[in-house]
Design a protein around this motif. Structure first.
Motif, PDB file in Angstrom:
ATOM      1  N   LEU A   1       0.930  -1.327   0.049  1.00  0.00           N
ATOM      2  CA  LEU A   1      -0.113  -0.347   0.482  1.00  0.00           C
ATOM      3  C   LEU A   1       1.416   1.478  -0.144  1.00  0.00           C
ATOM      4  CD1 LEU A   1      -2.432   1.009   0.499  1.00  0.00           C
ATOM      5  CD2 LEU A   1      -2.773   0.784   3.164  1.00  0.00           C
ATOM      6  N   GLY A   2       2.390   1.349   0.239  1.00  0.00           N
ATOM      7  CA  GLY A   2       3.380   1.768   0.401  1.00  0.00           C
ATOM      8  C   GLY A   2       3.411   2.576  -0.689  1.00  0.00           C
ATOM      9  N   GLY A   3       3.525   1.465  -1.610  1.00  0.00           N
ATOM     10  CA  GLY A   3       3.441   1.429  -3.203  1.00  0.00           C
ATOM     11  C   GLY A   3       2.877   2.449  -3.980  1.00  0.00           C
ATOM     12  N   LEU A   4       1.359   2.367  -3.556  1.00  0.00           N
ATOM     13  CA  LEU A   4       0.577   2.660  -4.564  1.00  0.00           C
ATOM     14  C   LEU A   4      -0.113   4.139  -3.643  1.00  0.00           C
ATOM     15  CD1 LEU A   4      -2.113   2.166  -6.235  1.00  0.00           C
ATOM     16  CD2 LEU A   4      -3.663   2.073  -3.553  1.00  0.00           C
ATOM     17  N   THR A   5       0.491   4.088  -2.858  1.00  0.00           N
ATOM     18  CA  THR A   5       0.832   5.552  -1.935  1.00  0.00           C
ATOM     19  C   THR A   5       1.531   6.415  -3.024  1.00  0.00           C
ATOM     20  OG1 THR A   5      -0.409   5.070   0.200  1.00  0.00           O
ATOM     21  CG2 THR A   5       1.084   7.335   0.204  1.00  0.00           C
ATOM     22  N   ALA A   6       3.264   5.837  -2.826  1.00  0.00           N
ATOM     23  CA  ALA A   6       4.128   6.379  -3.387  1.00  0.00           C
ATOM     24  C   ALA A   6       4.295   7.183  -5.173  1.00  0.00           C
ATOM     25  CB  ALA A   6       5.573   5.419  -3.774  1.00  0.00           C
TER      26      ALA A   6
ATOM     27  N   GLN B   1       8.297  17.310  -8.006  1.00  0.00           N
ATOM     28  CA  GLN B   1       9.132  17.153  -7.075  1.00  0.00           C
ATOM     29  C   GLN B   1       9.265  15.717  -7.026  1.00  0.00           C
ATOM     30  OE1 GLN B   1       8.816  19.319  -3.002  1.00  0.00           O
ATOM     31  NE2 GLN B   1      10.813  19.453  -2.876  1.00  0.00           N
ATOM     32  N   VAL B   2       8.557  14.916  -7.334  1.00  0.00           N
ATOM     33  CA  VAL B   2       8.481  13.174  -6.696  1.00  0.00           C
ATOM     34  C   VAL B   2       8.909  12.551  -8.938  1.00  0.00           C
ATOM     35  CG1 VAL B   2       7.953  11.024  -6.774  1.00  0.00           C
ATOM     36  CG2 VAL B   2       7.032  12.447  -4.946  1.00  0.00           C
ATOM     37  N   GLN B   3      10.826  12.974  -8.428  1.00  0.00           N
ATOM     38  CA  GLN B   3      11.341  12.651 -10.142  1.00  0.00           C
ATOM     39  C   GLN B   3      11.781  10.875  -9.878  1.00  0.00           C
ATOM     40  OE1 GLN B   3      14.267  15.360 -10.723  1.00  0.00           O
ATOM     41  NE2 GLN B   3      13.548  17.258 -10.516  1.00  0.00           N
ATOM     42  N   ARG B   4      11.289  10.153  -8.961  1.00  0.00           N
ATOM     43  CA  ARG B   4      11.642   8.735  -9.112  1.00  0.00           C
ATOM     44  C   ARG B   4      10.773   7.862  -8.125  1.00  0.00           C
ATOM     45  NH1 ARG B   4      17.467   8.625  -9.478  1.00  0.00           N
ATOM     46  NH2 ARG B   4      17.662   8.871  -7.439  1.00  0.00           N
ATOM     47  N   LEU B   5      10.515   6.533  -8.619  1.00  0.00           N
ATOM     48  CA  LEU B   5       9.442   6.181  -8.214  1.00  0.00           C
ATOM     49  C   LEU B   5      10.071   4.416  -8.315  1.00  0.00           C
ATOM     50  CD1 LEU B   5       6.037   6.769  -8.922  1.00  0.00           C
ATOM     51  CD2 LEU B   5       6.955   7.576  -6.888  1.00  0.00           C
ATOM     52  N   VAL B   6      10.165   3.836  -7.127  1.00  0.00           N
ATOM     53  CA  VAL B   6      10.870   1.964  -6.550  1.00  0.00           C
ATOM     54  C   VAL B   6       9.385   1.759  -6.064  1.00  0.00           C
ATOM     55  CG1 VAL B   6      12.458   0.321  -5.582  1.00  0.00           C
ATOM     56  CG2 VAL B   6      13.395   2.851  -6.227  1.00  0.00           C
TER      57      VAL B   6
ATOM     58  N   GLU C   1      -5.820   3.351 -10.716  1.00  0.00           N
ATOM     59  CA  GLU C   1      -5.326   3.423 -11.359  1.00  0.00           C
ATOM     60  C   GLU C   1      -4.714   3.928 -12.876  1.00  0.00           C
ATOM     61  OE1 GLU C   1      -5.615  -0.120  -9.738  1.00  0.00           O
ATOM     62  OE2 GLU C   1      -4.739   1.229  -8.461  1.00  0.00           O
ATOM     63  N   LYS C   2      -6.215   4.570 -13.134  1.00  0.00           N
ATOM     64  CA  LYS C   2      -6.219   5.054 -14.398  1.00  0.00           C
ATOM     65  C   LYS C   2      -5.641   6.580 -14.440  1.00  0.00           C
ATOM     66  CE  LYS C   2     -10.469   5.845 -13.679  1.00  0.00           C
ATOM     67  NZ  LYS C   2     -12.640   5.131 -14.091  1.00  0.00           N
ATOM     68  N   LEU C   3      -5.744   6.850 -13.231  1.00  0.00           N
ATOM     69  CA  LEU C   3      -5.213   8.335 -12.862  1.00  0.00           C
ATOM     70  C   LEU C   3      -3.959   8.507 -12.874  1.00  0.00           C
ATOM     71  CD1 LEU C   3      -7.456   8.845 -10.119  1.00  0.00           C
ATOM     72  CD2 LEU C   3      -7.810   9.498 -12.673  1.00  0.00           C
ATOM     73  N   LEU C   4      -3.288   7.519 -12.895  1.00  0.00           N
ATOM     74  CA  LEU C   4      -1.228   7.503 -12.269  1.00  0.00           C
ATOM     75  C   LEU C   4      -1.084   7.002 -14.374  1.00  0.00           C
ATOM     76  CD1 LEU C   4      -1.327   4.944 -10.163  1.00  0.00           C
ATOM     77  CD2 LEU C   4      -1.491   7.408  -9.768  1.00  0.00           C
ATOM     78  N   GLN C   5      -0.749   8.910 -14.762  1.00  0.00           N
ATOM     79  CA  GLN C   5      -0.197   9.098 -16.485  1.00  0.00           C
ATOM     80  C   GLN C   5       0.944   9.768 -16.519  1.00  0.00           C
ATOM     81  OE1 GLN C   5      -1.197   7.028 -18.475  1.00  0.00           O
ATOM     82  NE2 GLN C   5      -3.401   6.045 -17.784  1.00  0.00           N
ATOM     83  N   ARG C   6       1.552  10.611 -15.797  1.00  0.00           N
ATOM     84  CA  ARG C   6       2.848  10.736 -15.202  1.00  0.00           C
ATOM     85  C   ARG C   6       3.883  10.115 -15.640  1.00  0.00           C
ATOM     86  NH1 ARG C   6       6.396  12.825 -10.396  1.00  0.00           N
ATOM     87  NH2 ARG C   6       7.734  14.272 -11.852  1.00  0.00           N
ATOM     88  N   PRO C   7       4.879  10.571 -16.811  1.00  0.00           N
ATOM     89  CA  PRO C   7       5.953   9.558 -17.157  1.00  0.00           C
ATOM     90  C   PRO C   7       6.855   9.955 -16.688  1.00  0.00           C
ATOM     91  CG  PRO C   7       5.710  11.284 -18.478  1.00  0.00           C
ATOM     92  CD  PRO C   7       4.271  11.223 -17.862  1.00  0.00           C
ATOM     93  N   ILE C   8       6.915   9.354 -14.979  1.00  0.00           N
ATOM     94  CA  ILE C   8       7.915   9.553 -13.956  1.00  0.00           C
ATOM     95  C   ILE C   8       8.752   8.400 -14.053  1.00  0.00           C
ATOM     96  CG2 ILE C   8       6.149   8.312 -12.440  1.00  0.00           C
ATOM     97  CD1 ILE C   8       7.731  10.148 -10.149  1.00  0.00           C
ATOM     98  N   PRO C   9      10.030   8.141 -14.673  1.00  0.00           N
ATOM     99  CA  PRO C   9      10.880   7.013 -13.856  1.00  0.00           C
ATOM    100  C   PRO C   9      11.133   6.279 -13.103  1.00  0.00           C
ATOM    101  CG  PRO C   9      12.579   8.831 -14.206  1.00  0.00           C
ATOM    102  CD  PRO C   9      10.558   9.071 -13.965  1.00  0.00           C
ATOM    103  N   THR C  10       9.411   4.735 -13.543  1.00  0.00           N
ATOM    104  CA  THR C  10       9.329   3.298 -12.223  1.00  0.00           C
ATOM    105  C   THR C  10      10.094   2.550 -12.478  1.00  0.00           C
ATOM    106  OG1 THR C  10       7.177   4.921 -11.752  1.00  0.00           O
ATOM    107  CG2 THR C  10       7.061   2.845 -10.973  1.00  0.00           C
ATOM    108  N   LEU C  11      10.567   1.770 -11.446  1.00  0.00           N
ATOM    109  CA  LEU C  11      10.808   0.708 -11.521  1.00  0.00           C
ATOM    110  C   LEU C  11      10.225  -0.344 -10.051  1.00  0.00           C
ATOM    111  CD1 LEU C  11      13.176  -1.780 -11.609  1.00  0.00           C
ATOM    112  CD2 LEU C  11      13.926  -0.442  -9.313  1.00  0.00           C
ATOM    113  N   ILE C  12       9.373  -1.261 -10.998  1.00  0.00           N
ATOM    114  CA  ILE C  12       8.656  -2.407  -9.499  1.00  0.00           C
ATOM    115  C   ILE C  12       9.071  -3.203  -9.150  1.00  0.00           C
ATOM    116  CG2 ILE C  12       6.572  -3.674  -9.800  1.00  0.00           C
ATOM    117  CD1 ILE C  12       5.539  -0.917 -11.368  1.00  0.00           C
TER     118      ILE C  12
END
Length: 220
Positions: free
Chosen positions: A72-77, A86-91, A156-167
């Motif tokens: 759930l912390g990942g979903l929040t992130a 300001q958030v420029q990367r997601l893991v 999830e359909k709202l998440l469209q910003r092209p931010i570098p993301t590692l899952i």
């Protein structure tokens, strides 16, 4: 770069993953913040509250932020990444995409209806120290039904910003099936999905996770 780790649902900064990753950041002398998303009142937990709490930790000088989120912390992130430039990367570690659709059916219609009627439901809280006791009931805490109604708006359909993301997601995940991450990554070319031979806890692959984080975040 400002690094923040977000623990999972009914967990805490003392979880095994949080401690492991925090220790590894300490070894390379890099600060990792791990806020307690229970905020002293698990009963009133909502994703909206988590978003507000974490965003308040962003510095005022526009220092870029990397968020590492579990379940759930990942979903929040992911939603913080959508809302804050300001958030420029997601893991994201086994991110809880489609959380309600996976979790509520496991509770069953009767329990969900009772929760809605009674406004509160007892949840097994893994982050409570009391869960180390032999009595399962001793580690349950009440959670308001507001959690469900609030979570329903974070699609999830709202998440469209092209931010570098590692899952990083386990192929044997019994809580959030890996297909949730596969579907998310499929339509988003900026997302890299690493499939691991593990379950939701990811406990047996922490070294692989750390090496992937170091490479992705360009850590020393």
């Amino acid at each position: 770069m400002h690094y923040i780790y977000l623990h999972g649902f009914a967990s805490s900064p003392k979880s095994a993953k949080a401690r492991d990753i925090n220790d590894r950041f300490a070894q390379i002398q890099t600060k990792l913040e791990i806020p307690d998303l229970n905020a002293g009142d698990f009963s009133q937990l909502t994703i909206t509250r988590q978003l507000t709490q974490v965003a308040a930790q962003f510095s005022n000088d526009s220092t870029p932020v990397t968020l590492i989120g579990s379940s759930l912390g990942g979903l929040t992130a992911a939603h913080l990444g959508q809302q804050y430039l300001q958030v420029q990367r997601l893991v994201l570690l086994a991110p809880a995409f489609g959380f309600l659709s996976h979790w509520l059916p496991k509770l069953g219609d009767e329990k969900v209806q009772r929760w809605q009627q009674e406004k509160s439901f007892m949840i097994y809280h893994y982050g409570e120290g009391r869960c180390l006791t032999t009595s399962r009931s001793a580690s349950t805490l009440p959670l308001s039904y507001d959690f469900v109604t609030d979570a329903a708006q974070y699609q999830e359909k709202l998440l469209q910003r092209p931010i570098p993301t590692l899952i990083l997601h386990g192929k044997k995940d019994e809580v959030i099936p890996i297909e949730a991450s596969r579907g998310f990554a499929r339509s988003r070319p900026w997302v890299e999905l690493v499939e691991l031979d593990s379950d939701h806890a990811l406990g047996n692959v922490m070294e692989k996770i750390w090496q992937a984080i170091r490479l992705f975040c360009q850590l020393p």
